[in-house]
Scaffold this active site. Structure first.
Site, PDB file in Angstrom:
ATOM      1  N   GLU A  46       0.836  -1.204   0.000  1.00 41.20           N
ATOM      2  CA  GLU A  46       0.000   0.000   0.000  1.00 41.20           C
ATOM      3  C   GLU A  46       0.873   1.257   0.000  1.00 41.20           C
ATOM      4  O   GLU A  46       0.589   2.234  -0.699  1.00 41.20           O
ATOM      5  CB  GLU A  46      -0.892   0.020   1.250  1.00 41.20           C
ATOM      6  CG  GLU A  46      -1.805  -1.191   1.421  1.00 41.20           C
ATOM      7  CD  GLU A  46      -1.153  -2.337   2.188  1.00 41.20           C
ATOM      8  OE1 GLU A  46       0.043  -2.618   1.957  1.00 41.20           O
ATOM      9  OE2 GLU A  46      -1.849  -2.974   3.006  1.00 41.20           O
ATOM     10  N   ALA A 150       7.940 -32.139 -15.479  1.00 47.30           N
ATOM     11  CA  ALA A 150       7.903 -31.853 -16.915  1.00 47.30           C
ATOM     12  C   ALA A 150       7.591 -33.159 -17.617  1.00 47.30           C
ATOM     13  O   ALA A 150       8.288 -34.154 -17.417  1.00 47.30           O
ATOM     14  CB  ALA A 150       9.243 -31.298 -17.392  1.00 47.30           C
ATOM     15  N   THR A 192      16.255 -40.177  -9.553  1.00 46.81           N
ATOM     16  CA  THR A 192      16.783 -39.037 -10.312  1.00 46.81           C
ATOM     17  C   THR A 192      18.265 -38.831 -10.008  1.00 46.81           C
ATOM     18  O   THR A 192      19.060 -38.590 -10.909  1.00 46.81           O
ATOM     19  CB  THR A 192      15.979 -37.759  -9.961  1.00 46.81           C
ATOM     20  OG1 THR A 192      14.616 -37.996 -10.278  1.00 46.81           O
ATOM     21  CG2 THR A 192      16.484 -36.553 -10.716  1.00 46.81           C
ATOM     22  N   GLU A 295      11.964 -31.842  -7.462  1.00 43.09           N
ATOM     23  CA  GLU A 295      12.065 -32.072  -8.900  1.00 43.09           C
ATOM     24  C   GLU A 295      12.100 -33.545  -9.282  1.00 43.09           C
ATOM     25  O   GLU A 295      12.954 -33.977 -10.026  1.00 43.09           O
ATOM     26  CB  GLU A 295      13.324 -31.382  -9.435  1.00 43.09           C
ATOM     27  CG  GLU A 295      13.265 -29.885  -9.364  1.00 43.09           C
ATOM     28  CD  GLU A 295      14.264 -29.234 -10.307  1.00 43.09           C
ATOM     29  OE1 GLU A 295      14.472 -29.725 -11.424  1.00 43.09           O
ATOM     30  OE2 GLU A 295      14.853 -28.220  -9.903  1.00 43.09           O
ATOM     31  N   SER A 303       4.881 -39.733  -3.868  1.00 39.01           N
ATOM     32  CA  SER A 303       4.901 -39.850  -2.395  1.00 39.01           C
ATOM     33  C   SER A 303       4.700 -38.485  -1.742  1.00 39.01           C
ATOM     34  O   SER A 303       4.041 -38.384  -0.716  1.00 39.01           O
ATOM     35  CB  SER A 303       6.152 -40.548  -1.839  1.00 39.01           C
ATOM     36  OG  SER A 303       7.227 -40.445  -2.681  1.00 39.01           O
TER      37      SER A 303
END
Ligand code: AOF
Ligand code: ZN
Length: 364
Positions: A46, A150, A192, A295, A303
């Protein structure tokens, strides 16, 4: 209000643990000044908006301010915004949603007592979605976890060879690195870590001076045998944390990792079904981590969702089809599920990024 929301999102990542807030000043249906909360400790939205009006030579008297969050009514790091609005003689204040912080609340009533018209609850759901992170920090000791995925049109996250090949386009890639720049930790599952040998750093051209790379967190019940073979442990061993089973955390491999400066944290639960929540709370408590970017891969993602820990999902949809039966899927690892077992989301934002679409989703 939608413009105020867009402005507010610009502060995302730098306002924590305070909320993202945006404001616009309107005269005859046109926006004449704008402001948002840029970073923790800076002016509130503000006051930024009133300062912008002053700079542009706009007199706020009698005008309408749209603000995504109820103006604060307390003396904090800055004087109460309600006072600023009263002094500026703003005519009407349109508020997105009430401030859930009891210390700062009561702004609506104070403004009304001073003869300012207040309209409450405009675009309320969008304004609540905007401060999902702030709402979480108000009632828990966890970081706000953004789950990034992705996938191809058929929901695949790699080919069956499971090699680290990019799926989405360069614009999406750039956006992922922008997300990495705002989080305290990038988190991946064991699959990964072993398949992609990632470095999990933020790689952007215009990183601010003194930028600190996010921590790298690997969730796995299988600790690496040969640490030096992994980029992460060669280059950033003291910025890497393994979250693992109680047993693995007491193993020789764990000791070897600790000797290199890597942290190994035990989690409750069975290997393959680790309970992630205490790990995230520890990231928040010991590492001051307010956001994580989780990722993948697919099993880790599911999970997180099943444990109610995916606070927001950012899904990059790329217009390609693999059509392979054995290629790994996004959100996987469950058996014999029926339509009654689906996890349901609301799409809160969509954005085109080159050939891809980025969906932002919140749990229903
Ligand atoms: C913000 N930015 O634009 C608005 C906030 O720590 P302080 O003194 O800056 O006050 C933070 C509280 O003020 C915050 O928890 C929220 O309740 C209220 N409004 N905060 O950081 C803003 N409008
Ligand atoms: Zn304020």
């Amino acid at each position: 209000m939608r413009r105020a929301i867009e402005l507010a999102y610009r502060g995302r990542g730098t306002t924590a643990p305070n909320p993202c807030v945006g404001a616009v000043l309107v005269r005859d249906g046109k926006i004449v000044a704008e402001g948002y909360h840029t970073r923790f400790g800076a002016l509130h939205a503000e006051r930024e908006c009133l300062a912008d009006a002053r700079e542009k030579g706009v007199a706020p008297e009698g005008l309408t301010m749209y603000v995504t969050l109820e103006p604060c009514n307390h003396q904090g790091k800055t004087p109460p915004c309600t006072e600023g609005l009263i002094e500026a003689k703003v005519g009407t204040v349109v508020v997105g949603t009430r401030d859930p912080n009891p210390v700062a609340a009561g702004g609506v009533e104070r403004l009304r007592r001073h003869g300012i018209n207040v309209e409450l609850g405009v675009c309320e759901q969008e304004c609540l979605d905007l401060i999902g992170d702030f709402l979480l920090w108000q009632h828990s000791h966890s970081p706000y976890n953004i789950l990034k995925m992705a996938a191809t049109l058929d929901g695949k996250i790699a080919s069956a060879r499971n090699e680290p090949e990019p799926i989405s386009g360069p614009e999406s890639f750039a956006r992922v690195h922008k997300l990495r720049s705002m989080v305290g930790a990038v988190v991946v599952g064991g699959n990964t870590f072993y398949a992609d040998n990632p470095s999990l750093t933020c790689r952007m051209n215009d990183l601010p001076a003194g930028f600190i790379q996010p921590l790298a967190v690997v969730v796995t019940s299988r600790l690496p045998e040969a640490p030096a073979e992994h980029t992460l442990l060669r280059e950033r061993s003291n910025r890497t944390i393994f979250m693992t089973s109680d047993k693995a955390a007491r193993s020789k491999q764990a000791d070897r990792l600790r000797e290199r400066g890597t942290s190994v944290w035990p989690l409750p639960g069975e290997p393959g079904r680790l309970n992630l929540s205490p790990g995230f709370e520890r990231l928040h408590a010991e590492q001051d981590c307010y956001y994580t970017l989780c990722e993948g891969g697919g099993r880790f993602a599911m999970s997180l969702i099943e444990q109610g820990l995916a606070d927001e999902v950012v899904h990059f949809l790329t217009p390609r089809i693999l059509g392979d039966n054995t290629a790994p899927s996004a959100y996987s690892g469950r058996d014999n599920v029926t339509m009654a077992d689906t996890r349901d989301f609301r799409i809160t934002r969509t954005e085109r990024l080159g050939a891809d679409i980025m969906l932002t989703l919140l749990a229903k």
